[in-house]
Structure formats: structure tokens, C-alpha cells
Design a protein around this motif. Structure first.
Motif, PDB file in Angstrom:
ATOM      1  N   SER A   1       0.311   7.453   2.133  1.00 25.14           N
ATOM      2  CA  SER A   1       1.053   6.483   1.335  1.00 25.14           C
ATOM      3  C   SER A   1       2.107   7.127   0.476  1.00 25.14           C
ATOM      4  CB  SER A   1       0.089   5.689   0.436  1.00 25.14           C
ATOM      5  OG  SER A   1      -0.563   6.556  -0.459  1.00 25.14           O
ATOM      6  N   GLY A   2       2.288   8.442   0.584  1.00 27.27           N
ATOM      7  CA  GLY A   2       3.322   9.105  -0.186  1.00 27.27           C
ATOM      8  C   GLY A   2       2.874   9.356  -1.600  1.00 27.27           C
ATOM      9  N   ASP A   3       3.321   8.540  -2.554  1.00 23.70           N
ATOM     10  CA  ASP A   3       3.040   8.738  -3.961  1.00 23.70           C
ATOM     11  C   ASP A   3       2.215   7.576  -4.494  1.00 23.70           C
ATOM     12  OD1 ASP A   3       5.088  10.058  -6.626  1.00 23.70           O
ATOM     13  OD2 ASP A   3       3.109   9.175  -6.747  1.00 23.70           O
ATOM     14  N   GLY A   4       1.326   7.925  -5.396  1.00 26.93           N
ATOM     15  CA  GLY A   4       0.633   6.888  -6.163  1.00 26.93           C
ATOM     16  C   GLY A   4      -0.301   6.055  -5.375  1.00 26.93           C
TER      17      GLY A   4
ATOM     18  N   TRP B   1       0.836  -1.210   0.000  1.00 28.16           N
ATOM     19  CA  TRP B   1       0.000   0.000   0.000  1.00 28.16           C
ATOM     20  C   TRP B   1       0.866   1.254   0.000  1.00 28.16           C
ATOM     21  CZ3 TRP B   1      -0.646   3.865   3.837  1.00 28.16           C
ATOM     22  CH2 TRP B   1      -1.685   4.769   3.589  1.00 28.16           C
ATOM     23  N   ALA B   2       1.869   1.282   0.851  1.00 35.36           N
ATOM     24  CA  ALA B   2       2.735   2.463   0.933  1.00 35.36           C
ATOM     25  C   ALA B   2       3.710   2.520  -0.234  1.00 35.36           C
ATOM     26  CB  ALA B   2       3.498   2.459   2.260  1.00 35.36           C
ATOM     27  N   LEU B   3       4.076   1.359  -0.776  1.00 30.99           N
ATOM     28  CA  LEU B   3       5.056   1.288  -1.860  1.00 30.99           C
ATOM     29  C   LEU B   3       4.455   0.455  -2.998  1.00 30.99           C
ATOM     30  CD1 LEU B   3       8.081   0.452   0.456  1.00 30.99           C
ATOM     31  CD2 LEU B   3       7.588   2.690  -0.564  1.00 30.99           C
ATOM     32  N   PRO B   4       3.517   1.023  -3.734  1.00 29.57           N
ATOM     33  CA  PRO B   4       2.817   0.260  -4.782  1.00 29.57           C
ATOM     34  C   PRO B   4       3.767  -0.195  -5.881  1.00 29.57           C
ATOM     35  CG  PRO B   4       2.254   2.601  -4.890  1.00 29.57           C
ATOM     36  CD  PRO B   4       3.018   2.402  -3.631  1.00 29.57           C
ATOM     37  N   GLY B   5       3.326  -1.207  -6.603  1.00 27.88           N
ATOM     38  CA  GLY B   5       4.163  -1.829  -7.612  1.00 27.88           C
ATOM     39  C   GLY B   5       4.694  -0.875  -8.660  1.00 27.88           C
ATOM     40  N   VAL B   6       3.891   0.121  -9.047  1.00 30.87           N
ATOM     41  CA  VAL B   6       4.345   1.047 -10.079  1.00 30.87           C
ATOM     42  C   VAL B   6       5.562   1.843  -9.608  1.00 30.87           C
ATOM     43  CG1 VAL B   6       2.753   2.889  -9.343  1.00 30.87           C
ATOM     44  CG2 VAL B   6       3.604   2.843 -11.697  1.00 30.87           C
ATOM     45  N   LEU B   7       5.616   2.185  -8.329  1.00 28.44           N
ATOM     46  CA  LEU B   7       6.788   2.881  -7.790  1.00 28.44           C
ATOM     47  C   LEU B   7       8.000   1.953  -7.740  1.00 28.44           C
ATOM     48  CD1 LEU B   7       5.491   5.059  -4.811  1.00 28.44           C
ATOM     49  CD2 LEU B   7       6.306   5.825  -7.030  1.00 28.44           C
ATOM     50  N   VAL B   8       7.767   0.723  -7.300  1.00 31.10           N
ATOM     51  CA  VAL B   8       8.861  -0.247  -7.216  1.00 31.10           C
ATOM     52  C   VAL B   8       9.433  -0.512  -8.608  1.00 31.10           C
ATOM     53  CG1 VAL B   8       9.468  -2.615  -6.609  1.00 31.10           C
ATOM     54  CG2 VAL B   8       7.935  -1.298  -5.123  1.00 31.10           C
ATOM     55  N   ASP B   9       8.553  -0.735  -9.583  1.00 28.62           N
ATOM     56  CA  ASP B   9       9.025  -1.008 -10.943  1.00 28.62           C
ATOM     57  C   ASP B   9       9.795   0.188 -11.515  1.00 28.62           C
ATOM     58  OD1 ASP B   9       7.777  -3.431 -10.722  1.00 28.62           O
ATOM     59  OD2 ASP B   9       6.027  -2.875 -11.921  1.00 28.62           O
ATOM     60  N   GLY B  10       9.335   1.403 -11.194  1.00 34.50           N
ATOM     61  CA  GLY B  10      10.030   2.594 -11.671  1.00 34.50           C
ATOM     62  C   GLY B  10      11.429   2.707 -11.103  1.00 34.50           C
ATOM     63  N   ALA B  11      11.591   2.367  -9.813  1.00 32.67           N
ATOM     64  CA  ALA B  11      12.918   2.411  -9.197  1.00 32.67           C
ATOM     65  C   ALA B  11      13.826   1.338  -9.785  1.00 32.67           C
ATOM     66  CB  ALA B  11      12.793   2.241  -7.684  1.00 32.67           C
ATOM     67  N   VAL B  12      13.276   0.155 -10.027  1.00 31.75           N
ATOM     68  CA  VAL B  12      14.065  -0.921 -10.635  1.00 31.75           C
ATOM     69  C   VAL B  12      14.546  -0.516 -12.021  1.00 31.75           C
ATOM     70  CG1 VAL B  12      13.939  -3.272 -11.545  1.00 31.75           C
ATOM     71  CG2 VAL B  12      12.961  -2.757  -9.300  1.00 31.75           C
TER      72      VAL B  12
ATOM     73  N   GLY C   1      20.839  -0.410  -5.562  1.00 31.40           N
ATOM     74  CA  GLY C   1      20.380   0.779  -6.275  1.00 31.40           C
ATOM     75  C   GLY C   1      18.877   1.016  -6.267  1.00 31.40           C
ATOM     76  N   PRO C   2      18.063   0.010  -6.627  1.00 30.79           N
ATOM     77  CA  PRO C   2      16.613   0.242  -6.627  1.00 30.79           C
ATOM     78  C   PRO C   2      16.055   0.627  -5.260  1.00 30.79           C
ATOM     79  CG  PRO C   2      17.156  -1.710  -7.900  1.00 30.79           C
ATOM     80  CD  PRO C   2      18.413  -1.297  -7.197  1.00 30.79           C
ATOM     81  N   LEU C   3      16.617   0.043  -4.195  1.00 26.41           N
ATOM     82  CA  LEU C   3      16.127   0.365  -2.846  1.00 26.41           C
ATOM     83  C   LEU C   3      16.448   1.808  -2.497  1.00 26.41           C
ATOM     84  CD1 LEU C   3      14.761  -1.946  -1.118  1.00 26.41           C
ATOM     85  CD2 LEU C   3      16.245  -2.805  -2.929  1.00 26.41           C
ATOM     86  N   ARG C   4      17.656   2.247  -2.819  1.00 30.51           N
ATOM     87  CA  ARG C   4      18.022   3.631  -2.517  1.00 30.51           C
ATOM     88  C   ARG C   4      17.162   4.609  -3.326  1.00 30.51           C
ATOM     89  NH1 ARG C   4      23.949   6.488  -1.937  1.00 30.51           N
ATOM     90  NH2 ARG C   4      23.136   8.603  -1.624  1.00 30.51           N
ATOM     91  N   LEU C   5      16.983   4.339  -4.610  1.00 27.87           N
ATOM     92  CA  LEU C   5      16.163   5.226  -5.446  1.00 27.87           C
ATOM     93  C   LEU C   5      14.722   5.262  -4.958  1.00 27.87           C
ATOM     94  CD1 LEU C   5      17.506   4.370  -9.015  1.00 27.87           C
ATOM     95  CD2 LEU C   5      17.878   6.468  -7.714  1.00 27.87           C
ATOM     96  N   LEU C   6      14.210   4.107  -4.550  1.00 35.05           N
ATOM     97  CA  LEU C   6      12.835   4.055  -4.049  1.00 35.05           C
ATOM     98  C   LEU C   6      12.711   4.877  -2.773  1.00 35.05           C
ATOM     99  CD1 LEU C   6      10.009   2.880  -4.399  1.00 35.05           C
ATOM    100  CD2 LEU C   6      10.779   0.841  -3.151  1.00 35.05           C
ATOM    101  N   PHE C   7      13.694   4.760  -1.875  1.00 31.76           N
ATOM    102  CA  PHE C   7      13.651   5.564  -0.650  1.00 31.76           C
ATOM    103  C   PHE C   7      13.685   7.050  -0.970  1.00 31.76           C
ATOM    104  CE2 PHE C   7      15.961   7.995   2.558  1.00 31.76           C
ATOM    105  CZ  PHE C   7      15.148   7.796   3.660  1.00 31.76           C
ATOM    106  N   GLU C   8      14.577   7.451  -1.858  1.00 32.75           N
ATOM    107  CA  GLU C   8      14.676   8.873  -2.199  1.00 32.75           C
ATOM    108  C   GLU C   8      13.387   9.384  -2.841  1.00 32.75           C
ATOM    109  OE1 GLU C   8      18.130   8.878  -4.644  1.00 32.75           O
ATOM    110  OE2 GLU C   8      19.540   8.917  -2.933  1.00 32.75           O
ATOM    111  N   ARG C   9      12.675   8.502  -3.542  1.00 31.91           N
ATOM    112  CA  ARG C   9      11.423   8.896  -4.188  1.00 31.91           C
ATOM    113  C   ARG C   9      10.303   9.135  -3.169  1.00 31.91           C
ATOM    114  NH1 ARG C   9       8.343   7.694  -8.878  1.00 31.91           N
ATOM    115  NH2 ARG C   9       6.480   9.003  -8.696  1.00 31.91           N
TER     116      ARG C   9
END
Length: 369
Positions: free
Chosen positions: A366-369, A26-37, A109-117
Motif C-alpha cells: 500500500s506504499g505509505d500509511g 486502502w492504497a491511498l488512505p485518507g490521511v495521505l489524500v488530506d496531506g496532499a490537498v 495539484g493535489p493529484l500530482r503531489l499525491l502521486f509523487e508521494r
């Protein structure tokens, strides 16, 4: 009659386990995770049993179940994802070796980018004369004594006897009211705090009052932080030269902060001598001690000395985050699982993201999205 979207645990399932997975997605939806990856260049070229999105959620779930092994954490995650997406049954649990390789493919990398987002500065609708209280804190986390970790972070062979394991240093800036971490930086245990602090200064904003423990205060960091528009309340080391220039009615006094060279301008500051809580290595109170606080707010009418001392004593600490994750073992901070520096970084960013997801669920953002 159950409402749409409600579900009950299957026999043998715990509702808390399902809710933990739901909090992450909920807080980190798939679209955000995929974008960071994708932004980190870790998008797979072929379909895998463990796609990158699942591996991201797995690294976060390790902090939901700190006492469980890889297989059990993956089982709980896949069961929660299956229920969330209303699949009849979760996919089979991969082997520990397959999970480890998937973590290595993903990298930090993806975890850091996701956190910064998701963890950037929050919008602030308060009046400009009210300050948002922030805290800057540092903690050392033990990591396994592998050859790679010892080479990167130090260890028993040449380190002091009081530090038997390699350690990673984590510096974080968080909101006191919500405990939301807004910026963070990682380094070795022996890395200068100033190097890490500069990485988080960009997150400071006007209207904030930033509290920091002893060790953060230097002329360069003070002037850099003040340049972002934030007010500061930092503890000074006893040896720092802060001569009293004018005594104020609340017992504090005006002084100046001198730079390392004669050409540096003198910065006016206010000094508060006070009694502060003494803490042990795990962050637990052990008594009191004498302290000296340096503040950028020069007028005591809006920030009396006693109030500033109270704000400092109640500052947010990284130990609070660890406690909220339930990851402490007795009175000690947890030992991370990862045996290589890249996976240590991944694990720390996952810690911060998991805490973000939990706090987002608590405060309803939930932040974004």
C-alpha cells in the motif's frame, strides 16, 4: 459465520464495485489524500457537500468506471465509501454541475503531489550485481476538442489531418516486474521529449537497467541518466552516428556517443543490431523490423546481445497501463473526459494513481500509511 470486516453486496450492488473503492482507499488512505490537498493549498474553508477528499477519490473512480457518467461514478463511489465506513446509507448524489465545479476547485495539484508521494523509487533489497529492469515510455492521449484544449494542446485548426483531436503527451518510468509507475511528466503533443524526460531522470537509481524506445536517445539525456548511476538500454535512430570501433563475440560492437560540440567528451557505448517487434499506434504487434540498441553495459559476458534484444522487446509500455485499467475502446486509447488543460492534467494524474492503487492491491504493497 462472517469474519469481522467481511461484507456482502446489498441487492443491486456488485462486489467488484465495492472492491474497487476499497482498493483506492486502502492504497491511498485518507490521511495521505488530506496531506496532499493541504500541501497544494486546496483545503476548504467551509464544509461542503463534496469535500476535497471525496473529490480526489471521485477523479480516481472515473478510471474504475470509464464507460459511466459522472452521476453513476459518484453513486458507486459514495455507496462504496458508505459501506466501508459502515454508514446506514450513502449521502445523496450531487448534480453533474456540482461535481464539475468541485473538480475545478480541487485542480490538478493535489493529484500530482499525491502521486509523487506514493510512487517514488521502491526500496531494493536485491544484491548489487542484479539490476532492476525499468522502462521509459511515452504515449499521446486524445482530449476533447474544446477551445481551451485546442489552445493548450493543438487541434484540427492547424494540426495535421492524422491528428483530429488535441493530445496530451505522457512520459512515464515504470518497473517491468510490478508495472508500478515510479515517475511521470506531462506536456503537449509537440513538446520535445527531452524536456519531459529530464523531469523523470531524478527517479533513476544505481542498480537499475532502464529500457527506452527510439526517440529518447540523445547525448544530453544519456549522460544525465548515466550520472544517476543507472545502466541504459535505449533504441537509436537509424541516422545516429555510431561507428563500430571493436566487434565483440556476441555480435555487438563497441562504439562512442558524440556530443553536439567538439568539446564534449566521447561516451563509450555498446551497440546491438537486432530484429525487434513492430507496433501500431495502439501498441499492438504488427510484425518485425530492424532495430539498433545502445547499451551502457560494455562487457557482453553479463549481458549478451540476444538477452538485451529480448529485454527490449518485453519492455513495459504505457499501453499496458491503459489495458490494465480496462480503459481502451477497441484498439484505440481512450479519449479523456476533461475540456480544460487543468482538468486534463488532473485526469492523467488520477489515471496514474488509480493504476498505482490497483497494482498495490495485486502485489500487496500500500506504499505509505
Amino acid at each position: 459465520m462472517a469474519r469481522t470486516g467481511q461484507f456482502s453486496p446489498e441487492p443491486g450492488e456488485r462486489l467488484a464495485d465495492l472492491l474497487g473503492v476499497c482498493a483506492l482507499t486502502w492504497a491511498l488512505p485518507g490521511v495521505l489524500v488530506d496531506g496532499a490537498v493541504e500541501a497544494a493549498g486546496r483545503t476548504e474553508q467551509r464544509t461542503r457537500v463534496l469535500p476535497a477528499r471525496t473529490v480526489v477519490y471521485f477523479t480516481l473512480a472515473l478510471w474504475l468506471y470509464p464507460a459511466s457518467g459522472y452521476g453513476e461514478v459518484m453513486r458507486l463511489l459514495l455507496a462504496g465509501l458508505a459501506r466501508k465506513h459502515r454508514r446506514a446509507r450513502p449521502v445523496p448524489v450531487p448534480s453533474t454541475a456540482a461535481i464539475t465545479k468541485a473538480r475545478q476547485r480541487l485542480g490538478p495539484g493535489p493529484l500530482r503531489l499525491l502521486f509523487e508521494r506514493v510512487a517514488g523509487p521502491a526500496a531494493d533489497g536485491r544484491p548489487p550485481w542484479q539490476r532492476r529492469l525499468m522502462s521509459l515510455d511515452v504515449a499521446l492521449l486524445d482530449v476533447p476538442d474544446s477551445p481551451d484544449n485546442r489552445e493548450a494542446y493543438g487541434g484540427p485548426d492547424g494540426m495535421s489531418a492524422g491528428r483530429p483531436l488535441p493530445q496530451v503527451k505522457v512520459l512515464a518510468l515504470a518497473e517491468n516486474a510490478t508495472h508500478a509507475v515510479r515517475a511521470a511528466a506531462l506536456g503537449t503533443a509537440d513538446a520535445a521529449g527531452a524536456e519531459l524526460a529530464r523531469e523523470v531522470l531524478a527517479a533513476l537509481r544505481p542498480g537499475q537497467l532502464v529500457v527506452a524506445a527510439r526517440g529518447a536517445l540523445s547525448y544530453d539525456l544519456w549522460t544525465s541518466a548515466r550520472g544517476c548511476g543507472a545502466d541504459l538500454l535505449w533504441e537509436a535512430r537509424p541516422a545516429l552516428d555510431l561507428p563500430p570501433l571493436r566487434l565483440l563475440a556476441d555480435g555487438s560492437y563497441l562504439s562512442r556517443l558524440a556530443g553536439p560540440t567538439a568539446a564534449d567528451r566521447l561516451v563509450p557505448v555498446r551497440v546491438v543490431d537486432c530484429v525487434l517487434p513492430a507496433l501500431d499506434r495502439s501498441g499492438r504487434p504488427t510484425g518485425t523490423r530492424a532495430g539498433r540498441l545502445v547499451c551502457s553495459i560494455l562487457d557482453p559476458s553479463g549481458a549478451p546481445a540476444a538477452e538485451l534484444a529480448g529485454l527490449y522487446a518485453e519492455r513495459w509500455r504505457l499501453d499496458t497501463l491503459i489495458d490494465e485499467l480496462g480503459a481502451r475502446r477497441g484498439r484505440s486509447r481512450p479519449v479523456l473526459r476533461s475540456k480544460s488543460p487543468a482538468m486534463v492534467e488532473q485526469e492523467v494524474w488520477a489515471m496514474l494513481l488509480t493504476h498505482h492503487a490497483i497494482r498495490a492491491l495485486v502485489v500487496g504493497d500500500s506504499g505509505d500509511g
